[in-house]
Write a protein that holds these residues in place. Structure first.
Motif, PDB file in Angstrom:
ATOM      1  N   SER A   5       0.881  -1.212   0.192  1.00 25.08           N
ATOM      2  CA  SER A   5      -0.004  -0.007  -0.021  1.00 25.08           C
ATOM      3  C   SER A   5       0.877   1.134   0.026  1.00 25.08           C
ATOM      4  CB  SER A   5      -1.001  -0.185   1.176  1.00 25.08           C
ATOM      5  OG  SER A   5      -0.008   0.154   2.190  1.00 25.08           O
ATOM      6  N   THR A   6       0.311   2.354  -0.131  1.00 27.80           N
ATOM      7  CA  THR A   6       0.935   3.631  -0.298  1.00 27.80           C
ATOM      8  C   THR A   6       1.520   3.953   1.236  1.00 27.80           C
ATOM      9  OG1 THR A   6      -0.531   4.549  -1.964  1.00 27.80           O
ATOM     10  CG2 THR A   6       0.665   6.232  -0.892  1.00 27.80           C
ATOM     11  N   LEU A   7       0.775   3.535   2.202  1.00 24.71           N
ATOM     12  CA  LEU A   7       1.086   3.732   3.634  1.00 24.71           C
ATOM     13  C   LEU A   7       2.372   3.102   3.883  1.00 24.71           C
ATOM     14  CD1 LEU A   7       0.796   5.382   6.228  1.00 24.71           C
ATOM     15  CD2 LEU A   7      -0.701   3.602   6.793  1.00 24.71           C
ATOM     16  N   GLU A   8       2.338   1.719   3.453  1.00 23.45           N
ATOM     17  CA  GLU A   8       3.645   1.013   3.613  1.00 23.45           C
ATOM     18  C   GLU A   8       4.759   1.595   2.985  1.00 23.45           C
ATOM     19  OE1 GLU A   8       2.124  -2.670   2.182  1.00 23.45           O
ATOM     20  OE2 GLU A   8       1.264  -3.553   4.176  1.00 23.45           O
ATOM     21  N   VAL A   9       4.660   1.974   1.720  1.00 21.83           N
ATOM     22  CA  VAL A   9       5.938   2.633   1.037  1.00 21.83           C
ATOM     23  C   VAL A   9       6.360   3.695   1.529  1.00 21.83           C
ATOM     24  CG1 VAL A   9       6.537   3.610  -1.015  1.00 21.83           C
ATOM     25  CG2 VAL A   9       5.141   1.565  -1.044  1.00 21.83           C
ATOM     26  N   ALA A  10       5.518   4.544   2.041  1.00 21.72           N
ATOM     27  CA  ALA A  10       5.630   5.859   3.025  1.00 21.72           C
ATOM     28  C   ALA A  10       6.625   5.296   4.393  1.00 21.72           C
ATOM     29  CB  ALA A  10       4.470   6.537   3.605  1.00 21.72           C
ATOM     30  N   ILE A  11       6.104   4.266   5.100  1.00 30.32           N
ATOM     31  CA  ILE A  11       6.994   3.922   6.269  1.00 30.32           C
ATOM     32  C   ILE A  11       8.272   3.396   5.952  1.00 30.32           C
ATOM     33  CG2 ILE A  11       6.981   2.353   7.905  1.00 30.32           C
ATOM     34  CD1 ILE A  11       3.797   2.100   7.973  1.00 30.32           C
ATOM     35  N   ALA A  12       8.264   2.683   4.721  1.00 32.03           N
ATOM     36  CA  ALA A  12       9.588   2.430   4.442  1.00 32.03           C
ATOM     37  C   ALA A  12      10.616   3.442   3.897  1.00 32.03           C
ATOM     38  CB  ALA A  12       9.499   1.109   3.085  1.00 32.03           C
ATOM     39  N   GLU A  13       9.973   4.290   3.457  1.00 31.89           N
ATOM     40  CA  GLU A  13      10.835   5.528   2.684  1.00 31.89           C
ATOM     41  C   GLU A  13      11.206   6.389   4.162  1.00 31.89           C
ATOM     42  OE1 GLU A  13       8.415   7.449  -0.181  1.00 31.89           O
ATOM     43  OE2 GLU A  13       9.270   6.311  -1.779  1.00 31.89           O
ATOM     44  N   ALA A  14      10.273   6.444   5.074  1.00 35.59           N
ATOM     45  CA  ALA A  14      10.691   7.201   6.223  1.00 35.59           C
ATOM     46  C   ALA A  14      11.820   6.890   7.010  1.00 35.59           C
ATOM     47  CB  ALA A  14       9.508   7.257   6.972  1.00 35.59           C
ATOM     48  N   PHE A  15      12.176   5.406   6.795  1.00 32.56           N
ATOM     49  CA  PHE A  15      13.363   4.845   7.581  1.00 32.56           C
ATOM     50  C   PHE A  15      14.718   5.158   7.016  1.00 32.56           C
ATOM     51  CE2 PHE A  15       9.909   2.299   9.711  1.00 32.56           C
ATOM     52  CZ  PHE A  15      10.471   2.344  11.108  1.00 32.56           C
ATOM     53  N   ALA A  16      14.683   5.701   5.672  1.00 31.67           N
ATOM     54  CA  ALA A  16      16.059   6.163   5.209  1.00 31.67           C
ATOM     55  C   ALA A  16      16.634   7.186   6.146  1.00 31.67           C
ATOM     56  CB  ALA A  16      15.591   6.422   3.739  1.00 31.67           C
ATOM     57  N   PRO A  17      15.944   8.326   6.418  1.00 35.47           N
ATOM     58  CA  PRO A  17      16.562   9.310   7.170  1.00 35.47           C
ATOM     59  C   PRO A  17      17.117   8.905   8.558  1.00 35.47           C
ATOM     60  CG  PRO A  17      14.552  10.046   6.345  1.00 35.47           C
ATOM     61  CD  PRO A  17      14.544   8.527   6.194  1.00 35.47           C
ATOM     62  N   ILE A  18      16.533   7.907   9.116  1.00 34.34           N
ATOM     63  CA  ILE A  18      16.782   7.352  10.476  1.00 34.34           C
ATOM     64  C   ILE A  18      18.376   6.574  10.231  1.00 34.34           C
ATOM     65  CG2 ILE A  18      16.543   5.526  12.103  1.00 34.34           C
ATOM     66  CD1 ILE A  18      13.511   6.330  12.059  1.00 34.34           C
ATOM     67  N   VAL A  19      18.513   5.838   9.038  1.00 30.83           N
ATOM     68  CA  VAL A  19      19.596   4.962   8.830  1.00 30.83           C
ATOM     69  C   VAL A  19      20.671   6.105   8.300  1.00 30.83           C
ATOM     70  CG1 VAL A  19      20.761   3.433   7.221  1.00 30.83           C
ATOM     71  CG2 VAL A  19      18.353   3.094   7.979  1.00 30.83           C
ATOM     72  N   ILE A  20      20.374   7.028   7.659  1.00 25.47           N
ATOM     73  CA  ILE A  20      21.256   8.163   7.195  1.00 25.47           C
ATOM     74  C   ILE A  20      21.794   8.684   8.534  1.00 25.47           C
ATOM     75  CG2 ILE A  20      21.674  10.096   5.992  1.00 25.47           C
ATOM     76  CD1 ILE A  20      19.887   8.988   3.980  1.00 25.47           C
ATOM     77  N   TYR A  21      21.064   9.415   9.298  1.00 23.95           N
ATOM     78  CA  TYR A  21      21.371  10.052  10.547  1.00 23.95           C
ATOM     79  C   TYR A  21      22.162   9.152  11.575  1.00 23.95           C
ATOM     80  CZ  TYR A  21      20.998  13.332  14.574  1.00 23.95           C
ATOM     81  OH  TYR A  21      21.241  13.881  15.674  1.00 23.95           O
ATOM     82  N   PHE A  22      21.527   8.211  11.923  1.00 25.51           N
ATOM     83  CA  PHE A  22      22.142   7.335  13.206  1.00 25.51           C
ATOM     84  C   PHE A  22      23.297   6.512  12.673  1.00 25.51           C
ATOM     85  CE2 PHE A  22      17.906   8.422  14.729  1.00 25.51           C
ATOM     86  CZ  PHE A  22      18.398   8.989  16.029  1.00 25.51           C
ATOM     87  N   VAL A  23      23.288   5.911  11.227  1.00 26.38           N
ATOM     88  CA  VAL A  23      24.364   5.185  10.942  1.00 26.38           C
ATOM     89  C   VAL A  23      25.344   5.853   9.926  1.00 26.38           C
ATOM     90  CG1 VAL A  23      25.061   3.131   9.700  1.00 26.38           C
ATOM     91  CG2 VAL A  23      23.055   3.016  11.280  1.00 26.38           C
ATOM     92  N   GLY A  24      24.787   6.503   8.798  1.00 29.23           N
ATOM     93  CA  GLY A  24      25.562   7.091   7.791  1.00 29.23           C
ATOM     94  C   GLY A  24      26.245   8.097   8.107  1.00 29.23           C
ATOM     95  N   GLN A  25      25.907   8.969   8.727  1.00 34.83           N
ATOM     96  CA  GLN A  25      26.607  10.388   9.252  1.00 34.83           C
ATOM     97  C   GLN A  25      27.738   9.942  10.262  1.00 34.83           C
ATOM     98  OE1 GLN A  25      24.462  13.143  11.627  1.00 34.83           O
ATOM     99  NE2 GLN A  25      26.004  14.670  11.309  1.00 34.83           N
ATOM    100  N   PRO A  26      27.639   9.137  11.399  1.00 37.46           N
ATOM    101  CA  PRO A  26      28.579   8.740  12.076  1.00 37.46           C
ATOM    102  C   PRO A  26      29.691   8.062  11.404  1.00 37.46           C
ATOM    103  CG  PRO A  26      26.793   8.212  13.286  1.00 37.46           C
ATOM    104  CD  PRO A  26      26.213   8.619  12.019  1.00 37.46           C
ATOM    105  N   VAL A  27      29.419   7.230  10.381  1.00 35.51           N
ATOM    106  CA  VAL A  27      30.375   6.371   9.703  1.00 35.51           C
ATOM    107  C   VAL A  27      31.197   7.168   8.789  1.00 35.51           C
ATOM    108  CG1 VAL A  27      30.677   4.537   7.804  1.00 35.51           C
ATOM    109  CG2 VAL A  27      29.175   4.178   9.917  1.00 35.51           C
ATOM    110  N   ALA A  28      30.445   8.333   8.110  1.00 37.58           N
ATOM    111  CA  ALA A  28      31.193   9.192   7.211  1.00 37.58           C
ATOM    112  C   ALA A  28      32.064   9.995   8.029  1.00 37.58           C
ATOM    113  CB  ALA A  28      30.089  10.128   6.361  1.00 37.58           C
ATOM    114  N   LEU A  29      31.819  10.425   9.120  1.00 35.45           N
ATOM    115  CA  LEU A  29      32.444  11.305  10.184  1.00 35.45           C
ATOM    116  C   LEU A  29      33.734  10.435  10.553  1.00 35.45           C
ATOM    117  CD1 LEU A  29      29.783  13.222  12.095  1.00 35.45           C
ATOM    118  CD2 LEU A  29      31.208  14.078  10.376  1.00 35.45           C
ATOM    119  N   TYR A  30      33.507   9.175  10.856  1.00 37.29           N
ATOM    120  CA  TYR A  30      34.733   8.539  11.228  1.00 37.29           C
ATOM    121  C   TYR A  30      35.821   8.252  10.342  1.00 37.29           C
ATOM    122  CZ  TYR A  30      37.314   4.336  12.995  1.00 37.29           C
ATOM    123  OH  TYR A  30      38.445   3.437  13.454  1.00 37.29           O
ATOM    124  N   PHE A  31      35.249   7.977   9.082  1.00 33.13           N
ATOM    125  CA  PHE A  31      36.345   7.842   7.883  1.00 33.13           C
ATOM    126  C   PHE A  31      36.893   9.084   7.448  1.00 33.13           C
ATOM    127  CE2 PHE A  31      33.927   3.943   7.020  1.00 33.13           C
ATOM    128  CZ  PHE A  31      34.968   3.046   7.271  1.00 33.13           C
TER     129      PHE A  31
END
Length: 108
Positions: A5-31
């Motif tokens: 459903s559209t709502l399931e897609v919206a939920i899945a897309e909303a998790f991308a900023p969480i991964v970027i902020y809590f995982v991607g940014q610290p990893v990029a800053l570390y490297f």
């Protein structure tokens, strides 16, 4: 065929900023050789904002499924036509149920 459903897609897309902020940014800053990588996650206001979208979408999804269960369990004679506002539908059904449960002898 459409499987999600559209709502399931919206939920899945909303998790991308969480991964970027809590995982991607610290990893990029570390490297990049930055110090205090985990200190960037100490902003409680930003942390809350990052979680608002996926959590609100999930709460809406759960509420919609519960509303669907309630609507399916209502006696067909008490059902109402779908409106644009689910809350309005719920209030109409509750008032019909209250009127249905009242005694008909006029001693209400």
């Amino acid at each position: 065929t459409k499987q999600t459903s559209t709502l399931e897609v919206a939920i899945a897309e909303a998790f991308a900023p969480i991964v970027i902020y809590f995982v991607g940014q610290p990893v990029a800053l570390y490297f990049a050789g930055e110090t205090g990588v985990l200190q960037s996650l100490n902003d409680w206001a930003l942390n809350c904002v990052v979680f608002i979208t996926p959590l609100s979408a999930m709460v809406y999804d759960v509420a919609e499924s519960k509303m669907r269960l309630v609507m399916e369990s209502i006696d067909p004679s008490l059902r109402v036509e779908p409106q644009c506002c689910p809350l309005d539908m719920l209030l109409v059904m509750v008032s019909k149920l209250e009127n249905h449960d009242r005694p008909c002898d006029g001693s209400a």
